[in-house]
Design a protein around this motif. Structure first.
Motif, PDB file in Angstrom:
ATOM      1  N   ARG A   1      13.748 -11.448  -5.364  1.00 14.77           N
ATOM      2  CA  ARG A   1      14.490 -10.184  -5.292  1.00 14.77           C
ATOM      3  C   ARG A   1      14.801  -9.748  -3.875  1.00 14.77           C
ATOM      4  O   ARG A   1      15.601  -8.852  -3.674  1.00 14.77           O
ATOM      5  N   SER A   2      14.153 -10.329  -2.876  1.00 14.18           N
ATOM      6  CA  SER A   2      14.442  -9.909  -1.501  1.00 14.18           C
ATOM      7  C   SER A   2      14.482 -11.114  -0.583  1.00 14.18           C
ATOM      8  O   SER A   2      13.965 -12.186  -0.900  1.00 14.18           O
ATOM      9  N   ASP A   3      15.101 -10.906   0.566  1.00 17.27           N
ATOM     10  CA  ASP A   3      15.240 -11.988   1.525  1.00 17.27           C
ATOM     11  C   ASP A   3      14.325 -11.816   2.729  1.00 17.27           C
ATOM     12  O   ASP A   3      14.483 -12.494   3.727  1.00 17.27           O
ATOM     13  N   ALA A   4      13.373 -10.876   2.640  1.00 15.34           N
ATOM     14  CA  ALA A   4      12.452 -10.656   3.752  1.00 15.34           C
ATOM     15  C   ALA A   4      11.137 -10.083   3.247  1.00 15.34           C
ATOM     16  O   ALA A   4      11.085  -9.407   2.230  1.00 15.34           O
ATOM     17  N   LEU A   5      10.091 -10.380   3.981  1.00 16.52           N
ATOM     18  CA  LEU A   5       8.780  -9.795   3.729  1.00 16.52           C
ATOM     19  C   LEU A   5       8.465  -8.874   4.893  1.00 16.52           C
ATOM     20  O   LEU A   5       8.755  -9.193   6.043  1.00 16.52           O
ATOM     21  N   LEU A   6       7.876  -7.703   4.605  1.00 16.63           N
ATOM     22  CA  LEU A   6       7.577  -6.721   5.638  1.00 16.63           C
ATOM     23  C   LEU A   6       6.084  -6.659   5.893  1.00 16.63           C
ATOM     24  O   LEU A   6       5.296  -6.600   4.958  1.00 16.63           O
ATOM     25  N   ASP A   7       5.721  -6.661   7.167  1.00 14.08           N
ATOM     26  CA  ASP A   7       4.334  -6.445   7.557  1.00 14.08           C
ATOM     27  C   ASP A   7       4.214  -4.988   7.974  1.00 14.08           C
ATOM     28  O   ASP A   7       4.811  -4.562   8.958  1.00 14.08           O
ATOM     29  N   VAL A   8       3.468  -4.192   7.187  1.00 13.51           N
ATOM     30  CA  VAL A   8       3.309  -2.768   7.471  1.00 13.51           C
ATOM     31  C   VAL A   8       1.869  -2.438   7.876  1.00 13.51           C
ATOM     32  O   VAL A   8       1.480  -1.281   7.891  1.00 13.51           O
ATOM     33  N   GLY A   9       1.082  -3.465   8.205  1.00 10.64           N
ATOM     34  CA  GLY A   9      -0.280  -3.241   8.658  1.00 10.64           C
ATOM     35  C   GLY A   9      -1.288  -3.084   7.539  1.00 10.64           C
ATOM     36  O   GLY A   9      -2.457  -2.847   7.791  1.00 10.64           O
ATOM     37  N   VAL A  10      -0.862  -3.197   6.291  1.00  9.41           N
ATOM     38  CA  VAL A  10      -1.762  -3.093   5.144  1.00  9.41           C
ATOM     39  C   VAL A  10      -1.667  -4.415   4.399  1.00  9.41           C
ATOM     40  O   VAL A  10      -0.594  -4.771   3.908  1.00  9.41           O
ATOM     41  N   GLY A  11      -2.760  -5.130   4.320  1.00  6.87           N
ATOM     42  CA  GLY A  11      -2.701  -6.430   3.674  1.00  6.87           C
ATOM     43  C   GLY A  11      -1.956  -7.406   4.566  1.00  6.87           C
ATOM     44  O   GLY A  11      -2.026  -7.340   5.790  1.00  6.87           O
ATOM     45  N   PHE A  12      -1.213  -8.309   3.963  1.00  5.93           N
ATOM     46  CA  PHE A  12      -0.499  -9.305   4.769  1.00  5.93           C
ATOM     47  C   PHE A  12       0.975  -8.961   4.899  1.00  5.93           C
ATOM     48  O   PHE A  12       1.411  -8.428   5.896  1.00  5.93           O
TER      49      PHE A  12
ATOM     50  N   VAL B   1       6.996  -0.328  10.033  1.00  9.18           N
ATOM     51  CA  VAL B   1       7.161  -1.776   9.958  1.00  9.18           C
ATOM     52  C   VAL B   1       6.752  -2.383  11.302  1.00  9.18           C
ATOM     53  O   VAL B   1       7.272  -2.004  12.343  1.00  9.18           O
ATOM     54  N   TYR B   2       5.803  -3.315  11.242  1.00 13.48           N
ATOM     55  CA  TYR B   2       5.369  -4.005  12.458  1.00 13.48           C
ATOM     56  C   TYR B   2       6.177  -5.279  12.681  1.00 13.48           C
ATOM     57  O   TYR B   2       6.484  -5.636  13.816  1.00 13.48           O
ATOM     58  N   TYR B   3       6.496  -5.950  11.597  1.00 11.07           N
ATOM     59  CA  TYR B   3       7.197  -7.220  11.737  1.00 11.07           C
ATOM     60  C   TYR B   3       7.977  -7.507  10.460  1.00 11.07           C
ATOM     61  O   TYR B   3       7.509  -7.212   9.369  1.00 11.07           O
ATOM     62  N   VAL B   4       9.159  -8.056  10.605  1.00 14.21           N
ATOM     63  CA  VAL B   4       9.978  -8.465   9.462  1.00 14.21           C
ATOM     64  C   VAL B   4      10.032  -9.989   9.460  1.00 14.21           C
ATOM     65  O   VAL B   4      10.444 -10.601  10.443  1.00 14.21           O
ATOM     66  N   MET B   5       9.580 -10.576   8.357  1.00 13.77           N
ATOM     67  CA  MET B   5       9.584 -12.025   8.235  1.00 13.77           C
ATOM     68  C   MET B   5      10.774 -12.450   7.374  1.00 13.77           C
ATOM     69  O   MET B   5      10.810 -12.134   6.186  1.00 13.77           O
ATOM     70  N   PRO B   6      11.754 -13.126   7.977  1.00 10.15           N
ATOM     71  CA  PRO B   6      12.924 -13.558   7.196  1.00 10.15           C
ATOM     72  C   PRO B   6      12.545 -14.738   6.295  1.00 10.15           C
ATOM     73  O   PRO B   6      12.842 -15.888   6.573  1.00 10.15           O
ATOM     74  N   PHE B   7      11.859 -14.421   5.230  1.00 10.68           N
ATOM     75  CA  PHE B   7      11.331 -15.422   4.316  1.00 10.68           C
ATOM     76  C   PHE B   7      11.621 -14.953   2.902  1.00 10.68           C
ATOM     77  O   PHE B   7      11.382 -13.797   2.573  1.00 10.68           O
ATOM     78  N   LEU B   8      12.150 -15.818   2.068  1.00  7.95           N
ATOM     79  CA  LEU B   8      12.461 -15.432   0.697  1.00  7.95           C
ATOM     80  C   LEU B   8      11.181 -15.103  -0.054  1.00  7.95           C
ATOM     81  O   LEU B   8      10.230 -15.871  -0.043  1.00  7.95           O
ATOM     82  N   CYS B   9      11.162 -13.961  -0.683  1.00 11.02           N
ATOM     83  CA  CYS B   9      10.011 -13.567  -1.490  1.00 11.02           C
ATOM     84  C   CYS B   9       9.957 -14.475  -2.716  1.00 11.02           C
ATOM     85  O   CYS B   9      10.999 -14.822  -3.274  1.00 11.02           O
ATOM     86  N   PRO B  10       8.760 -14.851  -3.161  1.00  9.91           N
ATOM     87  CA  PRO B  10       8.659 -15.715  -4.340  1.00  9.91           C
ATOM     88  C   PRO B  10       9.294 -15.106  -5.597  1.00  9.91           C
ATOM     89  O   PRO B  10       9.665 -15.836  -6.513  1.00  9.91           O
ATOM     90  N   CYS B  11       9.442 -13.787  -5.649  1.00  8.15           N
ATOM     91  CA  CYS B  11      10.048 -13.173  -6.835  1.00  8.15           C
ATOM     92  C   CYS B  11      11.557 -13.375  -6.859  1.00  8.15           C
ATOM     93  O   CYS B  11      12.187 -13.223  -7.895  1.00  8.15           O
TER      94      CYS B  11
END
Length: 90
Positions: A48-59, A36-46
């Motif tokens: 189901r989660s309260d964060a989006l993860l940046d793992v260096g693949v895609g966005f 994990v490079y960065y954790v974005m405390p942003f509600l996923c549009p689905c």
């Protein structure tokens, strides 16, 4: 989510299904580990989660696609030290 993920943690991809918002295929591979490079405390549009993860693949990916791997435990290793034998002259 029930666990806290931070930058630098290792996560296991458990869901490489198409993007659950747009339906596009994802470049993630199920069963592979990602850092994990960065954790974005942003509600996923689905919703189901309260964060989006940046793992260096895609966005950024929904946190529900990953499971946190345990941190490796440091093991103490005992090593033999060889010392030269002392020779006593007679």
């Amino acid at each position: 989510m029930s666990y806290d993920v931070g930058a630098g943690d290792l996560v296991l991809c458990v869901n490489a299904a198409p993007n659950h918002v747009t339906g596009e295929p994802v470049p993630l591979v199920a069963g592979e580990t990602y850092r994990v490079y960065y954790v974005m405390p942003f509600l996923c549009p689905c919703g189901r989660s309260d964060a989006l993860l940046d793992v260096g693949v895609g966005f950024a990916w929904c946190q529900t696609r990953f499971r946190l791997l345990p941190k490796p435990k440091k093991r103490q290793v005992t090593r033999k030290v060889t010392a030269p034998k002392e020779v006593e002259t007679v």
